[in-house]
Motif scaffolding. Structure first.
Motif, PDB file in Angstrom:
ATOM      1  N   PHE A  49       0.809  -1.221   0.000  1.00 34.18           N
ATOM      2  CA  PHE A  49       0.000   0.000   0.000  1.00 34.18           C
ATOM      3  C   PHE A  49       0.844   1.275   0.000  1.00 34.18           C
ATOM      4  N   GLU A  50       2.116   1.161  -0.287  1.00 33.73           N
ATOM      5  CA  GLU A  50       3.008   2.324  -0.238  1.00 33.73           C
ATOM      6  C   GLU A  50       2.527   3.464  -1.143  1.00 33.73           C
ATOM      7  N   ALA A  51       2.064   3.136  -2.326  1.00 29.68           N
ATOM      8  CA  ALA A  51       1.629   4.167  -3.292  1.00 29.68           C
ATOM      9  C   ALA A  51       0.401   4.931  -2.800  1.00 29.68           C
ATOM     10  N   GLU A  52      -0.396   4.326  -1.900  1.00 28.15           N
ATOM     11  CA  GLU A  52      -1.604   4.980  -1.389  1.00 28.15           C
ATOM     12  C   GLU A  52      -1.308   5.977  -0.267  1.00 28.15           C
ATOM     13  N   ARG A  53      -0.076   6.013   0.214  1.00 23.02           N
ATOM     14  CA  ARG A  53       0.393   6.957   1.232  1.00 23.02           C
ATOM     15  C   ARG A  53      -0.468   6.961   2.506  1.00 23.02           C
ATOM     16  N   PRO A  54      -0.494   5.850   3.233  1.00 23.19           N
ATOM     17  CA  PRO A  54      -1.218   5.842   4.510  1.00 23.19           C
ATOM     18  C   PRO A  54      -0.616   6.856   5.485  1.00 23.19           C
ATOM     19  N   THR A  55      -1.443   7.347   6.391  1.00 23.43           N
ATOM     20  CA  THR A  55      -0.947   8.229   7.452  1.00 23.43           C
ATOM     21  C   THR A  55      -0.971   7.532   8.802  1.00 23.43           C
ATOM     22  N   VAL A  56      -1.662   6.391   8.889  1.00 19.20           N
ATOM     23  CA  VAL A  56      -1.708   5.630  10.137  1.00 19.20           C
ATOM     24  C   VAL A  56      -1.991   4.171   9.811  1.00 19.20           C
ATOM     25  N   VAL A  57      -1.382   3.298  10.619  1.00 18.57           N
ATOM     26  CA  VAL A  57      -1.615   1.856  10.512  1.00 18.57           C
ATOM     27  C   VAL A  57      -2.405   1.429  11.734  1.00 18.57           C
ATOM     28  N   LEU A  58      -3.468   0.649  11.521  1.00 20.60           N
ATOM     29  CA  LEU A  58      -4.268   0.096  12.609  1.00 20.60           C
ATOM     30  C   LEU A  58      -4.072  -1.409  12.633  1.00 20.60           C
ATOM     31  N   GLY A  59      -3.807  -1.957  13.818  1.00 17.90           N
ATOM     32  CA  GLY A  59      -3.623  -3.395  13.965  1.00 17.90           C
ATOM     33  C   GLY A  59      -4.327  -3.901  15.202  1.00 17.90           C
ATOM     34  N   PRO A  60      -5.071  -5.009  15.062  1.00 16.09           N
ATOM     35  CA  PRO A  60      -5.800  -5.553  16.212  1.00 16.09           C
ATOM     36  C   PRO A  60      -4.893  -6.373  17.123  1.00 16.09           C
ATOM     37  N   GLU A  61      -5.279  -6.408  18.412  1.00 19.11           N
ATOM     38  CA  GLU A  61      -4.600  -7.314  19.331  1.00 19.11           C
ATOM     39  C   GLU A  61      -4.723  -8.723  18.761  1.00 19.11           C
ATOM     40  N   SER A  62      -3.830  -9.571  18.808  1.00 24.98           N
ATOM     41  CA  SER A  62      -2.502  -9.407  19.327  1.00 24.98           C
ATOM     42  C   SER A  62      -1.473  -9.329  18.202  1.00 24.98           C
ATOM     43  N   ARG A  63      -1.668 -10.113  17.170  1.00 23.63           N
ATOM     44  CA  ARG A  63      -0.624 -10.151  16.140  1.00 23.63           C
ATOM     45  C   ARG A  63      -0.603  -8.921  15.249  1.00 23.63           C
ATOM     46  N   GLY A  64      -1.737  -8.256  15.108  1.00 24.86           N
ATOM     47  CA  GLY A  64      -1.740  -6.987  14.387  1.00 24.86           C
ATOM     48  C   GLY A  64      -0.930  -5.937  15.127  1.00 24.86           C
ATOM     49  N   CYS A  65      -0.822  -6.095  16.453  1.00 23.51           N
ATOM     50  CA  CYS A  65      -0.006  -5.183  17.261  1.00 23.51           C
ATOM     51  C   CYS A  65       1.472  -5.510  17.159  1.00 23.51           C
ATOM     52  N   LEU A  66       1.793  -6.693  16.693  1.00 21.07           N
ATOM     53  CA  LEU A  66       3.183  -7.044  16.437  1.00 21.07           C
ATOM     54  C   LEU A  66       3.586  -6.571  15.040  1.00 21.07           C
ATOM     55  N   LEU A  67       2.759  -6.843  14.062  1.00 24.49           N
ATOM     56  CA  LEU A  67       3.076  -6.496  12.666  1.00 24.49           C
ATOM     57  C   LEU A  67       2.854  -5.025  12.344  1.00 24.49           C
ATOM     58  N   GLY A  68       1.798  -4.447  12.907  1.00 23.97           N
ATOM     59  CA  GLY A  68       1.453  -3.062  12.581  1.00 23.97           C
ATOM     60  C   GLY A  68       2.592  -2.080  12.786  1.00 23.97           C
ATOM     61  N   PRO A  69       3.289  -2.115  13.933  1.00 17.24           N
ATOM     62  CA  PRO A  69       4.409  -1.188  14.121  1.00 17.24           C
ATOM     63  C   PRO A  69       5.546  -1.413  13.113  1.00 17.24           C
ATOM     64  N   LEU A  70       5.762  -2.663  12.693  1.00 16.44           N
ATOM     65  CA  LEU A  70       6.799  -2.923  11.683  1.00 16.44           C
ATOM     66  C   LEU A  70       6.435  -2.246  10.363  1.00 16.44           C
ATOM     67  N   VAL A  71       5.161  -2.326  10.002  1.00 13.38           N
ATOM     68  CA  VAL A  71       4.688  -1.684   8.768  1.00 13.38           C
ATOM     69  C   VAL A  71       4.726  -0.168   8.920  1.00 13.38           C
ATOM     70  N   ALA A  72       4.262   0.332  10.062  1.00 12.64           N
ATOM     71  CA  ALA A  72       4.263   1.780  10.306  1.00 12.64           C
ATOM     72  C   ALA A  72       5.672   2.352  10.232  1.00 12.64           C
ATOM     73  N   MET A  73       6.644   1.657  10.823  1.00  5.76           N
ATOM     74  CA  MET A  73       8.030   2.145  10.757  1.00  5.76           C
ATOM     75  C   MET A  73       8.520   2.187   9.322  1.00  5.76           C
ATOM     76  N   HIS A  74       8.200   1.152   8.549  1.00  4.48           N
ATOM     77  CA  HIS A  74       8.609   1.141   7.143  1.00  4.48           C
ATOM     78  C   HIS A  74       7.995   2.313   6.374  1.00  4.48           C
ATOM     79  N   LEU A  75       6.732   2.613   6.656  1.00  2.00           N
ATOM     80  CA  LEU A  75       6.027   3.681   5.945  1.00  2.00           C
ATOM     81  C   LEU A  75       6.301   5.071   6.529  1.00  2.00           C
ATOM     82  N   GLY A  76       6.910   5.125   7.710  1.00  2.00           N
ATOM     83  CA  GLY A  76       7.173   6.412   8.357  1.00  2.00           C
ATOM     84  C   GLY A  76       5.918   7.076   8.894  1.00  2.00           C
ATOM     85  N   VAL A  77       4.987   6.260   9.388  1.00  2.00           N
ATOM     86  CA  VAL A  77       3.727   6.780   9.934  1.00  2.00           C
ATOM     87  C   VAL A  77       3.512   6.215  11.332  1.00  2.00           C
ATOM     88  N   GLY A  78       2.429   6.640  11.984  1.00  2.00           N
ATOM     89  CA  GLY A  78       2.114   6.160  13.316  1.00  2.00           C
ATOM     90  C   GLY A  78       1.314   4.876  13.294  1.00  2.00           C
TER      91      GLY A  78
END
Length: 181
Positions: A49-78
């Motif tokens: 989804f890099e081309a869509e320029r997200p401003t925030v990543v949402l991830g559900p407990e529990s594994r979305g909370c593990l993966l979401g920050p990895l994706v957010a860091m890559h995209l430079g968003v919260g």
């Protein structure tokens, strides 16, 4: 995404139970133990989804909370964690809440996040490791709509949806399909 990443995802998964067992499941904890694989997951999911320029990543407990920050860091968003059945809390923050359609265990969950964390100006990307019914992702999509944010789609490692209706509604993009595992 490289075919090597697909191979490593397949090799690091363990199936528990017999093929004829209704309780058979995929144990994905091997993904978290392999540092090289873990390092690639954020960029691989973010690239969907890099081309869509997200401003925030949402991830559900529990594994979305593990993966979401990895994706957010890559995209430079919260990142915003989406809590499940959070129950009474001692804080006084206002929460945005939604009840999901049935999930993979046929449960209806109450999902939520603090209202001030997702704004109308946000471009939301949902991230999780596996999608089977879409119930949780649809619940989070509803939360994003309630916040008047723009839903960009859902990025998962595994797509196990049985049909295309939910896939299209969510704008789902995945690294692998269940049949590839």
């Amino acid at each position: 995404m490289s075919s090597q990443l697909r191979v490593r995802l397949r090799e690091a998964i363990t199936w528990r139970g017999d093929r004829t067992d209704d309780n058979r499941y995929a144990d994905v904890t091997g993904w978290w133990r392999a540092p090289a694989l873990l390092r690639e997951l954020g960029p691989a999911l973010g690239a969907l989804f890099e081309a869509e320029r997200p401003t925030v990543v949402l991830g559900p407990e529990s594994r979305g909370c593990l993966l979401g920050p990895l994706v957010a860091m890559h995209l430079g968003v919260g990142f915003v964690e989406v809590r499940k059945n959070r129950g009474p809390c001692c804080d006084s923050d206002a929460w945005r809440l939604r009840t999901t359609p049935p999930d993979y265990h046929d449960r209806h969950l109450e999902l939520g996040f603090r209202k001030h964390l997702v704004r109308a100006s946000d471009r939301v990307l949902f991230v999780d490791e596996w999608i089977e019914t879409g119930g949780q992702a649809l619940g989070v999509q509803g939360l994003a709509e309630d916040a008047e944010a723009t839903w960009l789609g859902a990025a998962t490692i595994v797509d196990a949806l049985p049909g295309n209706e939910v896939r299209r509604r969510l704008g789902l993009r995945s690294l692998v399909n269940i049949r590839d595992l």
